[in-house]
Design a protein around this motif. Structure first.
Motif, mmCIF file in Angstrom:
data_model
loop_
_atom_site.group_PDB
_atom_site.id
_atom_site.type_symbol
_atom_site.label_atom_id
_atom_site.label_comp_id
_atom_site.label_asym_id
_atom_site.label_seq_id
_atom_site.Cartn_x
_atom_site.Cartn_y
_atom_site.Cartn_z
ATOM 1 N N GLU A 88 0.871 -1.192 0.000
ATOM 2 C CA GLU A 88 0.000 0.000 0.000
ATOM 3 C C GLU A 88 0.895 1.226 0.000
ATOM 4 O O GLU A 88 1.763 1.350 0.873
ATOM 5 C CB GLU A 88 -0.836 0.029 1.294
ATOM 6 C CG GLU A 88 -1.680 -1.195 1.541
ATOM 7 C CD GLU A 88 -3.017 -1.143 0.808
ATOM 8 O OE1 GLU A 88 -3.667 -2.201 0.713
ATOM 9 O OE2 GLU A 88 -3.382 -0.053 0.326
ATOM 10 N N LYS B 231 -0.271 -1.297 -10.180
ATOM 11 C CA LYS B 231 -0.421 -0.217 -9.199
ATOM 12 C C LYS B 231 -1.713 0.513 -9.553
ATOM 13 O O LYS B 231 -1.869 0.969 -10.684
ATOM 14 C CB LYS B 231 0.779 0.723 -9.268
ATOM 15 C CG LYS B 231 0.697 1.888 -8.294
ATOM 16 C CD LYS B 231 2.020 2.610 -8.199
ATOM 17 C CE LYS B 231 1.976 3.702 -7.156
ATOM 18 N NZ LYS B 231 3.315 4.246 -6.871
ATOM 19 N N GLU C 34 6.173 9.947 -11.498
ATOM 20 C CA GLU C 34 6.455 8.502 -11.450
ATOM 21 C C GLU C 34 6.360 7.898 -12.850
ATOM 22 O O GLU C 34 7.252 7.173 -13.282
ATOM 23 C CB GLU C 34 5.460 7.799 -10.522
ATOM 24 C CG GLU C 34 5.715 6.302 -10.453
ATOM 25 C CD GLU C 34 5.327 5.711 -9.124
ATOM 26 O OE1 GLU C 34 4.115 5.581 -8.881
ATOM 27 O OE2 GLU C 34 6.233 5.383 -8.343
ATOM 28 N N LEU D 56 9.552 6.347 -14.768
ATOM 29 C CA LEU D 56 9.570 4.933 -15.182
ATOM 30 C C LEU D 56 9.738 4.813 -16.689
ATOM 31 O O LEU D 56 10.404 3.916 -17.190
ATOM 32 C CB LEU D 56 8.289 4.244 -14.704
ATOM 33 C CG LEU D 56 8.224 4.030 -13.187
ATOM 34 C CD1 LEU D 56 6.814 3.672 -12.740
ATOM 35 C CD2 LEU D 56 9.206 2.951 -12.750
ATOM 36 N N VAL E 172 12.339 -1.428 -11.571
ATOM 37 C CA VAL E 172 11.073 -2.093 -11.872
ATOM 38 C C VAL E 172 10.537 -1.516 -13.184
ATOM 39 O O VAL E 172 10.638 -0.309 -13.446
ATOM 40 C CB VAL E 172 10.095 -1.876 -10.683
ATOM 41 C CG1 VAL E 172 9.487 -0.502 -10.691
ATOM 42 C CG2 VAL E 172 9.065 -2.955 -10.637
ATOM 43 N N LEU F 250 3.187 -3.312 -14.173
ATOM 44 C CA LEU F 250 4.625 -3.324 -13.857
ATOM 45 C C LEU F 250 5.164 -4.730 -13.628
ATOM 46 O O LEU F 250 4.391 -5.679 -13.476
ATOM 47 C CB LEU F 250 4.837 -2.532 -12.551
ATOM 48 C CG LEU F 250 4.373 -1.086 -12.561
ATOM 49 C CD1 LEU F 250 3.529 -0.799 -11.337
ATOM 50 C CD2 LEU F 250 5.553 -0.168 -12.644
ATOM 51 N N GLY G 85 9.504 -9.700 -2.900
ATOM 52 C CA GLY G 85 9.059 -8.720 -1.899
ATOM 53 C C GLY G 85 10.114 -7.675 -1.590
ATOM 54 O O GLY G 85 11.019 -7.436 -2.370
ATOM 55 N N ASN H 265 12.024 0.369 -0.498
ATOM 56 C CA ASN H 265 11.860 0.620 -1.940
ATOM 57 C C ASN H 265 12.783 -0.240 -2.780
ATOM 58 O O ASN H 265 12.854 -0.070 -3.993
ATOM 59 C CB ASN H 265 12.155 2.094 -2.242
ATOM 60 C CG ASN H 265 11.055 2.981 -1.712
ATOM 61 O OD1 ASN H 265 9.952 2.507 -1.472
ATOM 62 N ND2 ASN H 265 11.354 4.240 -1.499
HETATM 63 C C1 LIG Z 1 7.225 -0.091 -2.356
HETATM 64 C C2 LIG Z 1 5.843 -0.487 -2.801
HETATM 65 N N1 LIG Z 1 5.675 -1.943 -2.548
HETATM 66 C C3 LIG Z 1 5.686 -2.778 -3.607
HETATM 67 N N2 LIG Z 1 5.743 -2.236 -4.822
HETATM 68 C C4 LIG Z 1 5.802 -3.037 -5.944
HETATM 69 C C5 LIG Z 1 5.802 -4.447 -5.869
HETATM 70 C C6 LIG Z 1 5.728 -5.052 -4.555
HETATM 71 C C7 LIG Z 1 5.708 -6.446 -4.362
HETATM 72 C C8 LIG Z 1 5.646 -6.974 -3.069
HETATM 73 C C9 LIG Z 1 5.595 -8.418 -2.909
HETATM 74 C C10 LIG Z 1 5.640 -9.349 -3.910
HETATM 75 N N3 LIG Z 1 5.552 -10.582 -3.335
HETATM 76 N N4 LIG Z 1 5.462 -10.411 -2.011
HETATM 77 C C11 LIG Z 1 5.485 -9.098 -1.719
HETATM 78 C C12 LIG Z 1 5.625 -6.126 -1.952
HETATM 79 C C13 LIG Z 1 5.635 -4.751 -2.109
HETATM 80 C C14 LIG Z 1 5.679 -4.193 -3.407
HETATM 81 C C15 LIG Z 1 5.918 -5.198 -7.141
HETATM 82 O O1 LIG Z 1 5.925 -6.448 -7.178
HETATM 83 N N5 LIG Z 1 6.005 -4.510 -8.296
HETATM 84 C C16 LIG Z 1 5.988 -3.163 -8.386
HETATM 85 C C17 LIG Z 1 5.872 -2.377 -7.209
HETATM 86 C C18 LIG Z 1 5.827 -0.968 -7.234
HETATM 87 C C19 LIG Z 1 5.874 -0.246 -8.508
HETATM 88 C C20 LIG Z 1 5.730 1.251 -8.271
HETATM 89 C C21 LIG Z 1 6.829 2.019 -8.819
HETATM 90 C C22 LIG Z 1 5.449 2.043 -9.461
HETATM 91 C C23 LIG Z 1 4.765 0.295 -2.082
HETATM 92 C C24 LIG Z 1 4.816 -0.035 -0.584
HETATM 93 C C25 LIG Z 1 4.960 1.760 -2.345
HETATM 94 C C26 LIG Z 1 3.420 -0.150 -2.642
#
Ligand SMILES: C[C@@H](Nc1nc2c(c3cc(-c4cn[nH]c4)ccc13)C(=O)N=C/C2=C\CC1CC1)C(C)(C)C
Length: 321
Positions: free
Chosen positions: A39, A60, A79, A83, A93, A109, A115, A160
């Motif tokens: 989130e 997202k 953003e 990207l 990413v 994405l 994670g 991040n």
């Molecule tokens: C840091 C971000 N967390 C995350 N952002 C992204 C994930 C993501 C994956 C897991 C995960 C996967 N498996 N288990 C946990 C946990 C957190 C994630 C992903 O797979 N692909 C793109 C993401 C973000 C792309 C964004 C730049 C546009 C916040 C907390 C801001 C949502």
């Protein structure tokens, strides 16, 4: 259709029986949505599978009304533009395409099934030197790519830094990045405006996450490329110590420790890493090590920079002895 194209085409017969190619933009209905992965402050990242290709993505989702109400439109555009500028490096990413419906915006994405690096670090409590070296090297290689493409991340932190299925680094969350203006010279070569540490540009309102924010961002409000290297120093410290160098009861006290350079190394902190961190956590941005010097630092002895860094398997994450 072309791989990852935002628009797919479909051959149909029109009312007069003539064959016609209709181009259709992908939409929500083209995906099976799965678990919530993370989130953000005004977004949710969900796992999703393309119904036709079966490929897994992270999507997202941003609520349009909320973005407008919270005046975040600027961040969403930054953003997306960031990207779209950082498309050919394994450590960033990848944004494949975007679409929207009446309520939301969708960014399709890379899915990073490993994670957040922070999660892995918390489970290990600390990384051993070999693991810390590997992850620090991939993060630095990615910072170098971002800076060469005129992007300052400004909010680098273990949350991040994501991990893909091979446990390789994927840096994310570019909503607060600083995009240096792009210029094309008379031969059509792209260059970027000088780093803001040399130009006295107007102060920006943005401040990163307390524990990783650089002193220059707190004092004269200007982030520069060296600000990302300050955060990088904090990340190396944290990988080996299990906690960030500057952490206090509240944000204000944390800021005081930063501008006062009040931190110390735990006993047993490896010497080479200590020397590197000391040359990164320097109050004066221009006096911090440059990326070239960091790559040649003793802490990275044995690291082969370049493509091979991304084809070697990640070292086994051994639990803390
Ligand atoms: C840091 C971000 N967390 C995350 N952002 C992204 C994930 C993501 C994956 C897991 C995960 C996967 N498996 N288990 C946990 C946990 C957190 C994630 C992903 O797979 N692909 C793109 C993401 C973000 C792309 C964004 C730049 C546009 C916040 C907390 C801001 C949502």
């Amino acid at each position: 259709q072309e791989r990852g194209a935002a628009v797919t085409t479909r051959r149909e017969i029109d009312a007069d029986g003539r064959p016609v190619v209709r181009s259709i933009k992908k939409g929500v209905k083209d995906f099976n949505f799965g678990q919530t992965l993370g989130e953000g402050s005004y977004s949710t990242v969900l796992a999703a599978q393309d119904k036709i290709t079966g490929k897994d993505y992270a999507i997202k989702v941003l609520d349009k009304r909320h973005i407008i109400k919270e005046k975040k439109v600027k961040y969403v555009n930054i953003e997306r533009d960031t990207l779209n500028r950082l498309t050919d490096h394994p450590g960033v990413v990848r944004l494949y395409y975007t679409f929207q419906d009446e309520r939301s915006l969708y960014f399709v994405l890379d899915l990073c099934t490993g994670g957040e690096l922070l999660g892995t670090l918390k489970r290990m409590s600390t990384f051993d030197e070999e693991c810390a070296r590997f992850y620090a090297a991939q993060i630095l290689d990615t910072i170098e790519y971002m800076h060469n493409r005129g992007v300052i991340h400004r909010d680098l932190k273990p949350e991040n830094v994501l991990l893909d299925e091979n446990k390789h680094v994927k840096i994310t969350d570019f909503g607060t990045a600083k995009l240096l203006a792009e210029r094309k010279d008379q031969n059509g070569y792209t260059s970027f405006e000088r780093d803001s540490s040399e130009s006295s540009e107007r102060a920006s309102s943005f401040v990163g996450t307390a524990e990783y924010v650089s002193p220059e961002l707190l004092t004269d409000k200007n982030a520069c490329k060296a600000s990302d290297l300050w955060a990088f120093g904090c990340i190396i410290y944290q990988l080996l110590a299990g906690r960030p160098p500057f952490k206090a009861g509240n944000e204000y006290q944390t800021f005081q420790k930063i501008v006062g350079l009040q931190y110390e190394f735990p006993r047993g902190f490896p010497e080479a890493a200590k020397d590197l961190v000391e040359r990164l956590l320097v109050l004066e941005p221009q006096r911090r090590l440059t990326i070239e010097h960091i790559k040649n630092h003793e802490f990275f002895d044995g690291i082969k920079w370049g493509k091979s860094l991304w084809s070697t398997p990640a070292p086994k994450l051994r639990p803390f002895m």
